[in-house]
Design a protein around this motif. Structure first.
Motif, PDB file in Angstrom:
ATOM      1  N   VAL A   4       0.679  -4.907   4.448  1.00 17.44           N
ATOM      2  CA  VAL A   4       0.767  -4.292   3.122  1.00 17.44           C
ATOM      3  C   VAL A   4       1.531  -2.981   3.231  1.00 17.44           C
ATOM      4  N   ILE A   5       2.507  -2.802   2.352  1.00 13.27           N
ATOM      5  CA  ILE A   5       3.217  -1.512   2.305  1.00 13.27           C
ATOM      6  C   ILE A   5       2.831  -0.798   1.004  1.00 13.27           C
ATOM      7  N   VAL A   6       2.227   0.378   1.150  1.00  8.73           N
ATOM      8  CA  VAL A   6       1.833   1.167  -0.023  1.00  8.73           C
ATOM      9  C   VAL A   6       2.765   2.359  -0.161  1.00  8.73           C
ATOM     10  N   ALA A  99       8.003  -1.953  -1.367  1.00  2.32           N
ATOM     11  CA  ALA A  99       6.567  -1.695  -1.178  1.00  2.32           C
ATOM     12  C   ALA A  99       5.803  -2.711  -2.011  1.00  2.32           C
ATOM     13  N   ASN A 100       4.526  -2.954  -1.644  1.00  3.19           N
ATOM     14  CA  ASN A 100       3.720  -3.934  -2.382  1.00  3.19           C
ATOM     15  C   ASN A 100       2.868  -3.285  -3.457  1.00  3.19           C
ATOM     16  N   GLY A 295       2.904  -6.263 -10.375  1.00  2.00           N
ATOM     17  CA  GLY A 295       2.807  -5.425  -9.179  1.00  2.00           C
ATOM     18  C   GLY A 295       1.517  -4.647  -9.234  1.00  2.00           C
ATOM     19  N   VAL A 296       1.181  -4.017  -8.100  1.00  2.00           N
ATOM     20  CA  VAL A 296      -0.094  -3.290  -8.031  1.00  2.00           C
ATOM     21  C   VAL A 296       0.150  -1.792  -8.202  1.00  2.00           C
ATOM     22  N   VAL A 317      -4.650  -1.946  -1.038  1.00  2.00           N
ATOM     23  CA  VAL A 317      -4.567  -2.922   0.054  1.00  2.00           C
ATOM     24  C   VAL A 317      -5.278  -4.218  -0.354  1.00  2.00           C
ATOM     25  N   TYR A 318      -6.491  -4.034  -0.923  1.00  8.50           N
ATOM     26  CA  TYR A 318      -7.278  -5.197  -1.345  1.00  8.50           C
ATOM     27  C   TYR A 318      -6.518  -6.030  -2.374  1.00  8.50           C
ATOM     28  N   GLU A 319      -5.998  -5.361  -3.401  1.00  6.22           N
ATOM     29  CA  GLU A 319      -5.339  -6.104  -4.485  1.00  6.22           C
ATOM     30  C   GLU A 319      -4.073  -6.824  -4.026  1.00  6.22           C
TER      31      GLU A 319
END
Lengths: 341, 341
Positions: A4-6, A99-100, A295-296, A317-319
């Protein structure tokens, strides 16, 4: 687990890099599958990294900008000041698939407007909603929405909030989620036209486990997994809940915990209870999600401290890992199909 | 002090004469200037009087009826069953000037409909409002309205609620009352059209000390003397507040007060604090008023116990002696004149 990329808006919130940078470092150690891109002023970020004794590695990078979204409460002003800002940069990283998810503690109005504009809403959706998990009596969670993404809503929007909340809660719970509408009474006859119309729509759908109305005093009593209301009511109710909890905790703190000998005895005897009471304050949690976007996007409290920001990153991260946005898209699609039948 | 005659609906509420009769006796001993007319089933009332060891005197009388308003939540059904009931009889005593105030724990919808129909609204008024005093942090009171007399309101109604709440609070406080609108933010730009429009109207009037918006977390923090909102929001918020307070008090009770040795120590050390916390639960108070009627009508909780009903009778005595209804009428008149200028 999926990587995951935040994208973390390092300048957002009241304390900027002083809390976002240590939070990023802590989150990286907690989530091995996580990479973070910090957006904001490179020099400020670097000095905070140095101060935290951080050893550079490939899981953390910086995208530089000196521009920060104004914290003016006027959405138009905040939005004007967002061009090229750390917030816009973080959202753009998501929209361009670099990014995610995006996490920001900056201006809520600007974050919502930018997210809708850059990421777009899911197909068939009228409005996004702000959702957060409330703690309940039995140490469980209830998801409440909308918490203020909109100041007024029609029945169709409320219905869509129920669908989205249901999809989110079911990912967490791994079972069917009990969905209720917040109202002035539990009887069918009660309430304004908005909740009555939404109740009719939810009753007709087989894709939601609609259990009817609940009243305000049931908010923290674990009677529903998803509580649906319009953003005006939701925002005020969440704050009433937080304010009341805070008042009780402050009274306990001032009278018991801080009062020398009495406090010492109280701490020894009732530490578990105090922890339990503190855990009942919704304000303690952090990381409300904008649901309905492609997207989140996680909104962190402006006043969030390091551990609260870590929570918000954890939610992101969870989503991403649970593909919440995709689940919501699929559920909305199924509802559209159900209506056509 | 001026004599006050209260018509008490002896059959209203969940427990009927078993609590209303002892409450009447207690109120008579508390307020020497009070007379009470109990409306309801003579036999039930008499046996409760006998059970309480009451010595008959001229300050208490009975108006007999066997009919009781249905506790159905359907207003139409409750209203149909109200003809000749103890509730209607109590209201009729006020409308025919045989009593100064009515107190009932019966069906809220029926009580409101009957009151509006028999007593009529004050001139210039669109809708009545249900108001109650909330306890605050500093052991003071804040009056909040509307608490659910209406499920939807326009800006004019909200404005009138502010005028009425202001008149009531100022009678209690003997000073200018700070009036605020409940909203999702304190900035001028925040909120839905209803609160914005009402805010404009209040800002223009010199007859209200309007201090602007407050947020939900400020409800119990003594930042305003009168908090104005529509009945849907008010009802839900009051219940959120009650539910949160109850959850904290129950947790304390279960973990501290009821746990043998620990409980004994806690009671010795923190009894004052526990009393203070219990006093912060709005649910503990009783006696919400319908404002805007040509007469005093107090709604008692359905589940009220003896002391809670005494409180409700006390509120009725206060409002009659302080001529709250006349104060509100005069204030509304002044506002109408102010507008014509």
């Amino acid at each position: 687990m999926r990587n995951v990329i935040v994208a973390l808006d390092a300048m957002g919130g009241d304390f900027g890099p002083k809390v976002t940078v240590p939070a990023a470092i802590q989150a990286l150690s907690l989530f091995p599958e996580l990479k973070i891109i910090l957006t904001g002023d490179r020099n400020s970020i670097k000095s905070c990294l140095l101060f935290s004794g951080y050893q550079s590695n490939t899981r953390l990078s910086i995208e530089h900008t000196k521009i920060v979204v104004s914290d003016s409460k006027r959405p138009s002003l905040a939005l004007r000041s967002s061009v090229g800002s750390s917030m816009e940069m973080a959202i753009n990283l998501v929209s361009s698939n670099l990014a995610n998810a995006c996490v920001s503690g900056g201006n809520t109005g600007a974050l919502m407007a930018l997210s809708c504009f850059r990421l777009k809403l899911l197909p068939g959706l009228e409005r996004p909603a702000l959702v957060s998990a409330l703690p309940t009596k039995l140490r469980k969670k209830t998801w409440m929405l909308d918490l203020g993404a909109n100041v007024s809503s029609d029945a169709e929007s409320l219905f869509q909030f129920a669908i989205m909340g249901s999809a989110l809660a079911e990912q967490h719970l791994r079972r069917s989620a009990r969905v209720a509408i917040l109202n002035v009474g539990v009887e069918e006859i009660k309430g304004n036209n908005l909740v009555k119309r939404c109740s009719e729509m939810l009753s007709k759908s087989k894709l939601v486990n609609f259990i009817g109305y609940i009243e305000g005093n049931q908010l923290l009593y674990d009677v529903a997994d998803v509580i649906v209301c319009d953003g005006f009511v939701g925002n005020i109710c969440l704050k009433v809940c937080e304010g009341t909890a805070k008042l009780f905790i402050d009274k306990l703190k001032n009278n018991v915990i801080n009062s020398s000998i009495k406090g010492w005895i109280a701490k020894k005897l009732f530490s578990e209870l105090f922890d339990e009471l503190r855990a009942l304050n919704p304000d303690r949690y952090n990381g409300a999600s904008f649901l309905g976007l492609r997207g989140v996007v996680i909104k962190s409290h402006g006043k969030a401290d390091v551990s609260a920001i870590v929570n918000a990153i954890g939610e992101a991260v969870y989503e991403v890992q649970e593909q919440v946005s995709t689940c919501i898209r699929d559920r909305l699609k199924a509802v559209l199909l159900e209506r056509k039948k």
